[in-house]
Design an enzyme around this catalytic site. Structure first.
Site, PDB file in Angstrom:
ATOM      1  N   GLU A  58     -31.633   3.292  20.862  1.00  0.00           N
ATOM      2  CA  GLU A  58     -32.295   2.011  21.117  1.00  0.00           C
ATOM      3  C   GLU A  58     -33.473   2.192  22.077  1.00  0.00           C
ATOM      4  O   GLU A  58     -34.582   1.704  21.845  1.00  0.00           O
ATOM      5  CB  GLU A  58     -31.311   1.011  21.744  1.00  0.00           C
ATOM      6  CG  GLU A  58     -30.169   0.589  20.838  1.00  0.00           C
ATOM      7  CD  GLU A  58     -28.921   1.432  21.063  1.00  0.00           C
ATOM      8  OE1 GLU A  58     -29.036   2.662  21.290  1.00  0.00           O
ATOM      9  OE2 GLU A  58     -27.819   0.854  20.985  1.00  0.00           O
ATOM     10  N   HIS A  74     -19.421 -27.149  31.987  1.00  0.00           N
ATOM     11  CA  HIS A  74     -19.815 -27.992  30.857  1.00  0.00           C
ATOM     12  C   HIS A  74     -19.739 -27.212  29.560  1.00  0.00           C
ATOM     13  O   HIS A  74     -20.387 -27.550  28.576  1.00  0.00           O
ATOM     14  CB  HIS A  74     -21.223 -28.535  31.100  1.00  0.00           C
ATOM     15  CG  HIS A  74     -21.280 -29.376  32.339  1.00  0.00           C
ATOM     16  ND1 HIS A  74     -21.012 -30.729  32.334  1.00  0.00           N
ATOM     17  CD2 HIS A  74     -21.477 -29.039  33.638  1.00  0.00           C
ATOM     18  CE1 HIS A  74     -21.084 -31.200  33.563  1.00  0.00           C
ATOM     19  NE2 HIS A  74     -21.362 -30.186  34.380  1.00  0.00           N
ATOM     20  N   GLU A  91     -16.238  -0.826  30.079  1.00  0.00           N
ATOM     21  CA  GLU A  91     -16.578   0.529  29.634  1.00  0.00           C
ATOM     22  C   GLU A  91     -15.820   1.553  30.479  1.00  0.00           C
ATOM     23  O   GLU A  91     -15.534   2.655  30.034  1.00  0.00           O
ATOM     24  CB  GLU A  91     -18.091   0.776  29.709  1.00  0.00           C
ATOM     25  CG  GLU A  91     -18.531   1.977  28.877  1.00  0.00           C
ATOM     26  CD  GLU A  91     -20.039   2.102  28.716  1.00  0.00           C
ATOM     27  OE1 GLU A  91     -20.591   1.564  27.747  1.00  0.00           O
ATOM     28  OE2 GLU A  91     -20.672   2.749  29.574  1.00  0.00           O
ATOM     29  N   GLY A 123     -23.534   6.517  33.946  1.00  0.00           N
ATOM     30  CA  GLY A 123     -24.534   5.564  33.451  1.00  0.00           C
ATOM     31  C   GLY A 123     -24.361   4.182  34.056  1.00  0.00           C
ATOM     32  O   GLY A 123     -25.324   3.544  34.472  1.00  0.00           O
ATOM     33  N   ARG A 124     -23.108   3.706  34.140  1.00  0.00           N
ATOM     34  CA  ARG A 124     -22.910   2.334  34.628  1.00  0.00           C
ATOM     35  C   ARG A 124     -22.904   2.247  36.147  1.00  0.00           C
ATOM     36  O   ARG A 124     -22.680   1.174  36.705  1.00  0.00           O
ATOM     37  CB  ARG A 124     -21.664   1.712  34.012  1.00  0.00           C
ATOM     38  CG  ARG A 124     -20.422   2.545  34.107  1.00  0.00           C
ATOM     39  CD  ARG A 124     -19.363   2.065  33.122  1.00  0.00           C
ATOM     40  NE  ARG A 124     -18.264   3.014  33.037  1.00  0.00           N
ATOM     41  CZ  ARG A 124     -18.242   4.077  32.257  1.00  0.00           C
ATOM     42  NH1 ARG A 124     -19.289   4.351  31.478  1.00  0.00           N
ATOM     43  NH2 ARG A 124     -17.209   4.892  32.234  1.00  0.00           N
ATOM     44  N   LYS A 132     -30.321   7.892  31.044  1.00  0.00           N
ATOM     45  CA  LYS A 132     -29.679   9.068  31.652  1.00  0.00           C
ATOM     46  C   LYS A 132     -29.811  10.273  30.729  1.00  0.00           C
ATOM     47  O   LYS A 132     -30.206  11.350  31.148  1.00  0.00           O
ATOM     48  CB  LYS A 132     -28.208   8.762  31.949  1.00  0.00           C
ATOM     49  CG  LYS A 132     -27.488   9.939  32.558  1.00  0.00           C
ATOM     50  CD  LYS A 132     -26.055   9.637  32.921  1.00  0.00           C
ATOM     51  CE  LYS A 132     -25.392  10.932  33.408  1.00  0.00           C
ATOM     52  NZ  LYS A 132     -23.982  10.769  33.721  1.00  0.00           N
ATOM     53  N   LYS A 144     -21.817   4.985  17.277  1.00  0.00           N
ATOM     54  CA  LYS A 144     -23.146   5.622  17.294  1.00  0.00           C
ATOM     55  C   LYS A 144     -23.268   6.619  16.141  1.00  0.00           C
ATOM     56  O   LYS A 144     -24.268   6.647  15.424  1.00  0.00           O
ATOM     57  CB  LYS A 144     -23.341   6.403  18.609  1.00  0.00           C
ATOM     58  CG  LYS A 144     -23.688   5.573  19.819  1.00  0.00           C
ATOM     59  CD  LYS A 144     -24.049   6.500  20.983  1.00  0.00           C
ATOM     60  CE  LYS A 144     -23.964   5.807  22.318  1.00  0.00           C
ATOM     61  NZ  LYS A 144     -24.099   6.708  23.458  1.00  0.00           N
TER      62      LYS A 144
HETATM   63  O1  F6P Z   1     -22.960   2.576  26.008  1.00  0.00           O
HETATM   64  C1  F6P Z   1     -22.880   3.934  26.199  1.00  0.00           C
HETATM   65  C2  F6P Z   1     -23.839   4.417  27.233  1.00  0.00           C
HETATM   66  O2  F6P Z   1     -23.736   5.790  27.295  1.00  0.00           O
HETATM   67  C3  F6P Z   1     -23.630   3.772  28.604  1.00  0.00           C
HETATM   68  O3  F6P Z   1     -22.620   4.357  29.313  1.00  0.00           O
HETATM   69  C4  F6P Z   1     -24.978   3.926  29.198  1.00  0.00           C
HETATM   70  O4  F6P Z   1     -25.137   3.093  30.289  1.00  0.00           O
HETATM   71  C5  F6P Z   1     -25.851   3.566  28.024  1.00  0.00           C
HETATM   72  O5  F6P Z   1     -25.178   4.097  26.895  1.00  0.00           O
HETATM   73  C6  F6P Z   1     -27.259   4.080  28.085  1.00  0.00           C
HETATM   74  O6  F6P Z   1     -27.294   5.478  28.130  1.00  0.00           O
HETATM   75  P1  F6P Z   1     -28.573   6.250  28.616  1.00  0.00           P
HETATM   76  O7  F6P Z   1     -28.866   5.864  30.011  1.00  0.00           O
HETATM   77  O8  F6P Z   1     -28.246   7.698  28.482  1.00  0.00           O
HETATM   78  O9  F6P Z   1     -29.717   5.865  27.707  1.00  0.00           O
END
Ligand code: F6P
Length: 515
Positions: free
Chosen positions: A193, A355, A324, A238-239, A187, A483
């Site tokens: 990452e 199990h 979240e 995002g979620r 987003k 972060k």
């Molecule tokens: O974990 C924090 C967060 O902002 C989430 O809400 C989101 O889904 C994820 O990081 C990834 O963010 P982005 O889509 O901006 O890379």
């Protein structure tokens, strides 16, 4: 005005003194009274520690929290994310027949469709690598796993999310870069990452790179051709983004029309949530019961157990959605919460769970409510397995509720020939307290429509629970501090001087792990 919590707490105190079996004995119509329907979904709350009076108290609480008002704000596109001054319009992505026919959402959907057709039908590609994390990863990953029966056979999909390099190394393993599409889903297009993984895969040389993002200019600056950037909007959290271009990989890897059918199913649930009065509104009722378990009865977690292998990633997706969103410590106005608004969501698919940790659920000291989901229209695999998976789901819910007394356990052992002394010694170990709550839910089948409806159910339930607790479910400031600190520590781990004033433990580990 009387604090609605006073009634809820009084009902909880009353019901703690009863047993689930007593509640069934008191009301022969309990199952009918506490079973509710929504599109593609049925939920039976009769094995929860609630009754009509408790539900009435929860409904009064919902009225006091202005549930109707906040629900209307959500669907009016008003600012419901008050700390970021944004609407939350993920539901708008699921309006499959918008007034006037076309808008910016359908324009992107059309582009996704054309692009997917080109990638899947050209014969030039046999793999897609999808890079994203959190909401930019869990949704599409789960959808493709759940809808395996609807997958194209000619496209291999790999996901990588973790910044542990093993993940992205696995993602490219055995693939031909000249026949691979890379999709970078982020987003913000700033997530460490995802960008680290994207830099690595870009250097490997994929034939084409696309992006799904709410920051198209950043994707273009990073090197994606403008024509291959699929935007979404800041009003998609995002979620909640699996309904957006973040699911480009699904549009490619699923056969024609399947992603759209998922949107249709979700839209059916949107309509149910938006238009159904509280007393019959499944996401809202389920939210009230989640809140009841967490806040009134004090259960710190609940286990989400799909008795459907294809839904095995649902708990992982729901963890982010619920924790979240509602893992907050202050109200919308910034006042400290008096009660926790969110339980820990955890779980894996049954029967595997039986199990593993079901021992704790049956005999551990604390009660942990369970949410079972079965697929009532299971079709895949050997037909003889169907009855077995249902039998196990029903048996676990029943065992949690009915339990077994020490006396019963002893009598059974004696009847099987165990000596009285041994039976007496073993009985406490073989007894089950019972009286443990669960919900039994069923989807009508595992189709794109029912999956869409199920996921939308969880989204609306999460929102409704936030409304009941008076919190904003649409921000996630809690992820920021870690972060910031990771960014501050990174140079030292790459060889620069350690930051000053670190706590001794972090300083110790920094020196241990310095590369
Ligand atoms: O974990 C924090 C967060 O902002 C989430 O809400 C989101 O889904 C994820 O990081 C990834 O963010 P982005 O889509 O901006 O890379």
């Amino acid at each position: 005005m009387r604090n609605p919590w006073t009634s809820v707490e009084a009902e909880a105190a009353r019901l703690k003194r009863t047993t689930l079996l007593d509640l069934f004995a008191a009301d022969p119509k309990r199952v009918e009274a506490l079973t509710f329907d929504a599109p593609h979904l049925k939920a039976d709350f009769s094995k929860q520690r609630i009754d009509g009076a408790a539900l009435d108290a929860l409904m009064s609480l919902a009225e006091a929290a202005d549930f109707d008002g906040w629900r209307a704000k959500l669907f009016d596109g008003a600012v419901v994310n008050t700390t970021e001054n944004r609407a939350a319009k993920h539901w708008a992505l699921r309006i499959t027949d918008p007034p006037g026919g076309h808008n910016e959402i359908t324009a992107v959907l059309d582009r996704m469709h054309d692009f997917a057709h080109e990638i899947a039908e050209s014969g030039n590609f046999d793999a897609v690598i999808h890079l994203g994390i959190g909401g930019s990863d869990f949704g599409p990953r789960m959808v493709l796993d759940a809808l395996k029966a609807y997958r194209r056979s000619n496209i291999t999909v790999r996901f990588a999310a973790n910044v542990d390099g093993a993940d992205v190394a696995d993602a490219i393993e055995g693939l031909d870069p000249a026949r691979t599409l890379l999709i970078v889903a982020s987003k913000t297009f700033t997530t460490q990452e995802t960008l680290a993984n994207a830099d690595f895969v870009r250097a490997w040389g994929p034939a084409r790179i696309a992006a799904a993002t709410a920051a198209p200019e950043k994707a273009i600056a990073w090197g994606v051709a403008a024509a291959d950037v699929f935007p979404f909007w800041d009003w998609v959290g995002g979620r909640y983004s699996l309904w957006s271009s973040v699911s480009l990989v699904c549009e490619i890897a699923l056969t024609h029309g399947v992603f759209f059918r998922m949107l249709e199913g979700a839209e059916e649930m949107d309509n149910h949530f938006r238009d159904t009065p509280l007393a019959h509104n499944l996401p809202a009722l389920s939210a009230a019961i989640q809140m009841w378990n967490r806040e009134a009865l004090g259960h710190g977690s609940y286990a989400l157990i799909p008795y459907a292998e294809r839904l095995r990633l649902l708990p992982t997706w729901a963890q982010q959605l619920e924790m979240e969103s509602n893992g907050k410590g202050v109200t919308r106005d910034g006042a400290p919460l008096e009660r926790s608004a969110c339980a820990v969501t955890w779980g894996v698919a049954g029967t595997n769970a039986q199990h593993s940790f079901f021992q704790l659920l049956h005999q551990g000291v604390e009660e942990i409510p369970v949410e079972f989901i079965v697929n009532a229209g299971a079709q895949e695999g050997p037909p003889s397995h169907r009855a077995k998976v249902y039998a196990n789901a029903l048996a676990q819910a029943r065992a949690l509720m009915v339990g077994k007394t020490s006396a019963q356990a002893k009598a059974e052992m004696v009847a099987r020939g165990t000596s009285d002394a041994d039976a007496t010694r073993l009985a406490p170990h073989r007894a089950f307290p019972g009286n443990r709550a669960s919900t039994m839910m069923a989807i009508d089948a595992l189709t794109p429509e029912s999956l869409g409806a199920l996921l939308a159910f969880y989204e609306h339930r999460t929102f409704a629970q936030a409304v009941l607790s008076g919190i904003n479910p649409f921000d996630q400031w809690g992820v920021e501090l870690g972060k910031e600190m990771a960014n501050a520590l990174l140079p030292a781990l790459e060889g620069a001087a350690a930051p000053e004033n670190l706590d001794p433990s972090t300083d110790f580990w920094l020196r241990q792990l310095r590369t």
